[in-house]
Design an enzyme around this catalytic site. Structure first.
Site, PDB file in Angstrom:
ATOM      1  N   ASN A  98       0.797  -1.226   0.000  1.00 19.93           N
ATOM      2  CA  ASN A  98       0.000   0.000   0.000  1.00 19.93           C
ATOM      3  C   ASN A  98       0.832   1.279   0.000  1.00 19.93           C
ATOM      4  OD1 ASN A  98      -2.521   1.722   0.896  1.00 19.93           O
ATOM      5  ND2 ASN A  98      -0.933   2.089   2.447  1.00 19.93           N
TER       6      ASN A  98
ATOM      7  N   ILE B 108      -9.657   9.403  -2.800  1.00 12.79           N
ATOM      8  CA  ILE B 108     -10.057   9.046  -1.434  1.00 12.79           C
ATOM      9  C   ILE B 108      -9.567  10.158  -0.515  1.00 12.79           C
ATOM     10  CG2 ILE B 108      -9.835   7.298   0.393  1.00 12.79           C
ATOM     11  CD1 ILE B 108     -11.162   6.174  -2.153  1.00 12.79           C
TER      12      ILE B 108
ATOM     13  N   TYR C  95       3.496   8.894 -11.600  1.00  5.32           N
ATOM     14  CA  TYR C  95       2.566   8.185 -10.704  1.00  5.32           C
ATOM     15  C   TYR C  95       1.706   7.217 -11.534  1.00  5.32           C
ATOM     16  CZ  TYR C  95      -1.122   7.619  -7.136  1.00  5.32           C
ATOM     17  OH  TYR C  95      -2.027   7.116  -6.229  1.00  5.32           O
TER      18      TYR C  95
HETATM   19  P1  NAD Z   1      -1.144   8.719   2.579  1.00 12.35           P
HETATM   20  O1  NAD Z   1      -0.128   9.735   2.156  1.00 12.35           O
HETATM   21  O2  NAD Z   1      -2.302   9.153   3.389  1.00 12.35           O
HETATM   22  O3  NAD Z   1      -0.409   7.528   3.351  1.00 12.35           O
HETATM   23  C1  NAD Z   1       0.703   6.884   2.775  1.00 12.35           C
HETATM   24  C2  NAD Z   1       1.540   6.241   3.860  1.00 12.35           C
HETATM   25  O4  NAD Z   1       2.659   5.602   3.227  1.00 12.35           O
HETATM   26  C3  NAD Z   1       2.121   7.277   4.846  1.00 12.35           C
HETATM   27  O5  NAD Z   1       1.886   6.866   6.188  1.00 12.35           O
HETATM   28  C4  NAD Z   1       3.610   7.306   4.517  1.00 12.35           C
HETATM   29  O6  NAD Z   1       4.436   7.590   5.641  1.00 12.35           O
HETATM   30  C5  NAD Z   1       3.827   5.906   3.977  1.00 12.35           C
HETATM   31  N1  NAD Z   1       5.012   5.825   3.106  1.00 12.35           N
HETATM   32  C6  NAD Z   1       5.382   6.694   2.150  1.00 12.35           C
HETATM   33  N2  NAD Z   1       6.529   6.302   1.585  1.00 12.35           N
HETATM   34  C7  NAD Z   1       6.875   5.145   2.200  1.00 12.35           C
HETATM   35  C8  NAD Z   1       7.973   4.257   2.059  1.00 12.35           C
HETATM   36  N3  NAD Z   1       8.952   4.500   1.169  1.00 12.35           N
HETATM   37  N4  NAD Z   1       8.018   3.161   2.841  1.00 12.35           N
HETATM   38  C9  NAD Z   1       7.057   2.916   3.763  1.00 12.35           C
HETATM   39  N5  NAD Z   1       6.007   3.742   3.959  1.00 12.35           N
HETATM   40  C10 NAD Z   1       5.921   4.835   3.177  1.00 12.35           C
HETATM   41  O7  NAD Z   1      -1.608   8.021   1.221  1.00 12.35           O
HETATM   42  P2  NAD Z   1      -2.968   7.213   0.905  1.00 12.35           P
HETATM   43  O8  NAD Z   1      -3.873   8.129   0.213  1.00 12.35           O
HETATM   44  O9  NAD Z   1      -3.425   6.473   2.081  1.00 12.35           O
HETATM   45  O10 NAD Z   1      -2.427   6.200  -0.208  1.00 12.35           O
HETATM   46  C11 NAD Z   1      -2.175   4.826   0.065  1.00 12.35           C
HETATM   47  C12 NAD Z   1      -2.013   4.093  -1.264  1.00 12.35           C
HETATM   48  O11 NAD Z   1      -3.212   4.216  -2.030  1.00 12.35           O
HETATM   49  C13 NAD Z   1      -0.890   4.646  -2.140  1.00 12.35           C
HETATM   50  O12 NAD Z   1      -0.252   3.591  -2.815  1.00 12.35           O
HETATM   51  C14 NAD Z   1      -1.623   5.533  -3.111  1.00 12.35           C
HETATM   52  O13 NAD Z   1      -0.918   5.723  -4.299  1.00 12.35           O
HETATM   53  C15 NAD Z   1      -2.895   4.731  -3.305  1.00 12.35           C
HETATM   54  N6  NAD Z   1      -4.025   5.510  -3.799  1.00 12.35           N
HETATM   55  C16 NAD Z   1      -4.506   6.573  -3.091  1.00 12.35           C
HETATM   56  C17 NAD Z   1      -5.589   7.278  -3.594  1.00 12.35           C
HETATM   57  C18 NAD Z   1      -6.183   8.461  -2.876  1.00 12.35           C
HETATM   58  O14 NAD Z   1      -7.006   9.154  -3.476  1.00 12.35           O
HETATM   59  N7  NAD Z   1      -5.824   8.735  -1.628  1.00 12.35           N
HETATM   60  C19 NAD Z   1      -6.163   6.919  -4.804  1.00 12.35           C
HETATM   61  C20 NAD Z   1      -5.639   5.826  -5.506  1.00 12.35           C
HETATM   62  C21 NAD Z   1      -4.576   5.135  -4.991  1.00 12.35           C
END
Ligand code: NAD
Length: 248
Positions: free
Chosen positions: A90, A188, A155
């Protein structure tokens, strides 16, 4: 719910947002969970919240793109709960930049955390899963990996790569008892989306048939389903909790 009570899970990037909701949901469904994040304090807080809610979780800090950190995470899981049977890739970042202004360092960082991170963790997980003839891998892609995102070429490429990796790995290992699937959320409400511009968020909301962004728990529900035996026929699929942004 106790549908996952035979599972030992690692959720990367579980200190915030979607990963935090996934870790909580998997633990409430019965899994023992390693709450992994590069931000140690955040991971510790999430594991404490899960424990306070009656679940089983331990925190571990590391960078998903660093092989030594990945090895240490799996070794900690094995020493604490046993071999990982449920991996959720994730962890992720976002950066908005026009392609003409994108540097090689921007590109490498994005590909490294998302795609290299997915590779390293899945590669470390797969041998025990194949030996045990049992395992589930769920990869966090994005709807932008399906339709593309302006100012998000790196991305988008990383997320499309994750969808391709999910399909190819699923073809290799599903007959051996390991299911690999992806979830491609739409926008999200997390800090990652708040890092995008106000203009981007306003325009995106208008495009969505549902008219609104989702919540981390909506994505966690899709991951919990894919992790469960109810999803036994789901192989190499990409589920789309995306407010209707992409319809396949
Ligand atoms: P977020 O920024 O709220 O949380 C991401 C977490 O990942 C953070 O706690 C951060 O410290 C951790 N992180 C970052 N780099 C890291 C690394 N190198 N090693 C370990 N941990 C690391 O992001 P989110 O919105 O919860 O996104 C989670 C996943 O869902 C991501 O892969 C993102 O691309 C994907 N995603 C998010 C959305 C959205 O709209 N939020 C949409 C599609 C996909």
């Amino acid at each position: 719910m106790t549908t996952l009570n035979d599972h030992i899970a690692i959720v990367t990037g579980a200190g915030a947002g979607i990963g935090k909701a996934i870790a909580h949901r998997l633990a409430m469904d019965g899994a023992k969970v390693i709450v992994h994040d590069i931000n140690e304090a955040a991971a510790v807080a999430v594991a404490a919240n899960i424990t306070a809610a009656g679940g089983e979780a331990k925190a571990f800090a590391g960078d998903v793109s660093n092989p030594d950190d990945v090895e240490a995470t799996f070794a900690f899981c094995e020493a604490t709960y046993g071999e990982c049977s449920l991996l959720v890739n994730n962890a992720g970042i976002v950066q908005q930049v026009w392609f003409k202004d994108m540097t090689l360092a921007d590109w490498d960082r994005m590909i490294s955390i998302h795609l290299r991170g997915c590779f390293l963790n899945s590669h470390r997980a797969i041998k025990p899963m194949l030996r045990n003839k049992r395992g589930v891998i769920v990869n966090l892609a994005s709807q932008l990996g399906q339709i593309g995102g302006i100012e998000l070429v790196h991305y988008t490429a990383a997320k499309a790569g994750i969808i391709g990796m999910t399909k190819a790995l699923a073809r290799e290992v599903s007959a051996s008892g390991v299911r690999v699937n992806a979830v491609a959320p739409g926008p999200i409400n997390t800090e990652l989306v708040m890092a995008l511009s106000d203009d981007w968020r306003a325009a995106k909301s208008k495009e969505l048939p549902l008219g609104r962004f989702g919540e981390p728990e909506d994505v966690a529900a899709a991951v919990a389903f894919l992790a469960s035996d109810d999803a036994k026929l789901f192989v190499g699929q990409t589920l789309g909790p995306n407010s209707g942004d992409v319809m396949l």
